[in-house]
Write a protein that holds these residues in place. Structure first.
Motif, PDB file in Angstrom:
ATOM      1  N   MET A 283      51.270  50.304  43.276  1.00  0.00           N
ATOM      2  CA  MET A 283      50.557  49.940  42.051  1.00  0.00           C
ATOM      3  C   MET A 283      51.560  49.817  40.913  1.00  0.00           C
ATOM      4  N   PRO A 284      51.549  48.698  40.168  1.00  0.00           N
ATOM      5  CA  PRO A 284      52.457  48.586  39.028  1.00  0.00           C
ATOM      6  C   PRO A 284      52.238  49.717  38.038  1.00  0.00           C
ATOM      7  N   GLU A 285      53.321  50.187  37.442  1.00  0.00           N
ATOM      8  CA  GLU A 285      53.250  51.321  36.529  1.00  0.00           C
ATOM      9  C   GLU A 285      52.997  50.867  35.099  1.00  0.00           C
ATOM     10  N   GLY A 286      52.345  51.725  34.330  1.00  0.00           N
ATOM     11  CA  GLY A 286      52.202  51.512  32.900  1.00  0.00           C
ATOM     12  C   GLY A 286      51.355  50.328  32.493  1.00  0.00           C
ATOM     13  N   LEU A 287      50.314  50.000  33.272  1.00  0.00           N
ATOM     14  CA  LEU A 287      49.467  48.851  32.953  1.00  0.00           C
ATOM     15  C   LEU A 287      48.430  49.209  31.891  1.00  0.00           C
ATOM     16  N   LEU A 291      45.374  44.431  31.393  1.00  0.00           N
ATOM     17  CA  LEU A 291      46.002  43.920  32.606  1.00  0.00           C
ATOM     18  C   LEU A 291      45.226  44.331  33.850  1.00  0.00           C
ATOM     19  N   TRP A 292      44.677  45.531  33.861  1.00  0.00           N
ATOM     20  CA  TRP A 292      43.826  45.932  34.979  1.00  0.00           C
ATOM     21  C   TRP A 292      42.637  44.978  35.091  1.00  0.00           C
ATOM     22  N   TRP A 293      42.062  44.648  33.957  1.00  0.00           N
ATOM     23  CA  TRP A 293      40.904  43.753  33.944  1.00  0.00           C
ATOM     24  C   TRP A 293      41.301  42.361  34.428  1.00  0.00           C
TER      25      TRP A 293
END
Length: 404
Positions: A283-287, A291-293
């Motif tokens: 999972m990309p960090e610091g989103l 950005l999740w949406w």
């Protein structure tokens, strides 16, 4: 008006602290109906500590943690220190202000210290940069131009060749003209563009091929056609590139579908297939929530879940067959929108100091193109790619890669 970093940090700390306090009160009131307060309070305090542990790592100190949790020892330390202090201060008859603010000050010190340790640990983890890789070379001149540009500036360390693409021959010539051409990979394509008359029943959708993988009668009918297409594209790849050994991945990651992977493994020895891409993506960090949406809206999260499962099944099979693969990957979660902050977060997450062997280095995938790239495509044969490359996101991916 833009908030200063200090004010933003204080606001986030207050939000997480208030949430933890609300959790404490809520659990205490709930449990207090059935058990003694002397037992309910430590349990409620533990729930509040966990809320603070997660909230401060993911929100308050996200710049230091990169969106990762703190090490669990910090939760244990915070809980033990606070329980001890809260039990001791009343015995010392401390003033009310001391009783109220001492835990707050202690928590601020503990979580700040945890954040500094997280930042230091992340810095130590960073080592070899990942391999930046572009798919769909040969699909259209506008796609090729962006990929060649990135390779010329040495920002790109590899590309996948779509051998049945209309510009494949010209793309290979341009690739050879580079001063130091990066490695090329065969971009196996089954969902569009193969046009083989002896494969009339071959499904053209990822989902259809995936479903056929689990239906024995479908596998028996379709497997020979998959093998035929694979052999045709390997032959075409060798004709265009002159390469004997084959590095392989798939258009829309189709090579990870079990039915297709079976054909790859069956032909691996005879066709000198040496490396196959997998998509085990952290999972990309610091989103941010935005950005999740975005990932949820574009279907990236669903693709990520499916491909995590398929890569998990494929990796041990590749190892048993003696084929090399990358150990990490980035590009599914934001497939179609790998630009800006999403691209930077994926790039940072993919860093690794342990994978120094190029065959196992992390791969960050992009689909760059110059403006109006879709206008030069074979729109009948590559209908899915026309829609994908009509988006301005392809240009944004190209620009983000150029800024590395």
């Amino acid at each position: 008006m833009r908030m200063t970093p200090v004010l933003s940090r204080l606001l986030r700390y207050g939000v997480v602290g208030g949430t933890a306090a609300a959790v404490h009160i809520g659990v205490l009131l709930l449990l207090g109906q059935w058990i003694a307060l002397s037992l309910a309070n430590p349990i409620a305090f533990l729930a509040a500590s966990m809320a603070g542990y997660l909230g401060h790592a993911l929100l308050t100190f996200r710049e230091e943690t990169g969106g990762r949790q703190f090490a669990r020892r910090w939760l244990l330390l915070q809980y033990v220190v606070n329980i001890s202090v809260c039990a001791l201060l009343p015995l010392l008859q401390a003033p009310t202000l001391v009783l109220v603010f001492t835990p707050t000050v202690l928590n601020a010190l503990i979580w700040s210290r945890a954040a500094r340790f997280s930042a230091k640990a992340r810095q130590q983890e960073r080592g070899q940069p990942p391999v930046l890789h572009a798919d769909d070379l040969g699909l259209a001149e506008g796609v090729d131009a962006a990929i060649i540009d990135l390779a010329q500036s040495r920002r790109l360390q590899g590309a996948s060749l779509l051998v049945n693409g209309p510009s494949a021959a010209h793309a290979v010539e341009a690739w050879r003209d580079l001063a130091e051409p990066p490695p090329l990979t065969l971009h196996l394509c089954l969902t569009e563009g193969h046009r083989l008359p002896n494969c009339p029943d071959l499904p053209t959708g990822f989902g259809s091929l995936l479903l056929a993988s689990f239906l024995p009668w479908q596998r028996r009918r379709i497997a020979p056609q998959v093998s035929t297409v694979l052999q045709q594209q390997i032959s075409r790849y060798r004709q265009l590139t002159g390469l004997s050994q084959i590095r392989l991945d798939g258009h829309q990651h189709i090579h990870l579908v079990p039915l297709v992977l079976d054909a790859v493994l069956d032909l691996a020895s005879d066709e000198s297939i040496t490396w196959v891409r997998t998509t085990r993506e952290s999972m990309p960090e610091g989103l941010s929530l935005r950005l999740w949406w975005r990932s949820l809206q574009t279907g990236g999260l669903l693709k990520w879940l499916v491909l995590q499962l398929l890569s998990g099944l494929a990796t041990p099979r590749l190892r048993r067959a003696g084929l090399a693969t990358n150990r990490r990957f980035a590009g599914v979660f934001f497939s179609g929108s790998m630009f800006g902050t999403a691209f930077r977060r994926n790039w940072e997450t993919a860093y690794s100091s342990s994978e120094v062997d190029r065959a196992s280095q992390p791969v960050v995938l992009i689909h760059p193109a110059i403006p109006d790239a879709a206008s030069g495509m074979d729109q009948e044969a590559f209908q899915q790619s026309v829609a994908f490359f009509s988006s301005t996101n392809r240009q944004k991916e190209w620009t983000s890669a150029r800024q590395l």
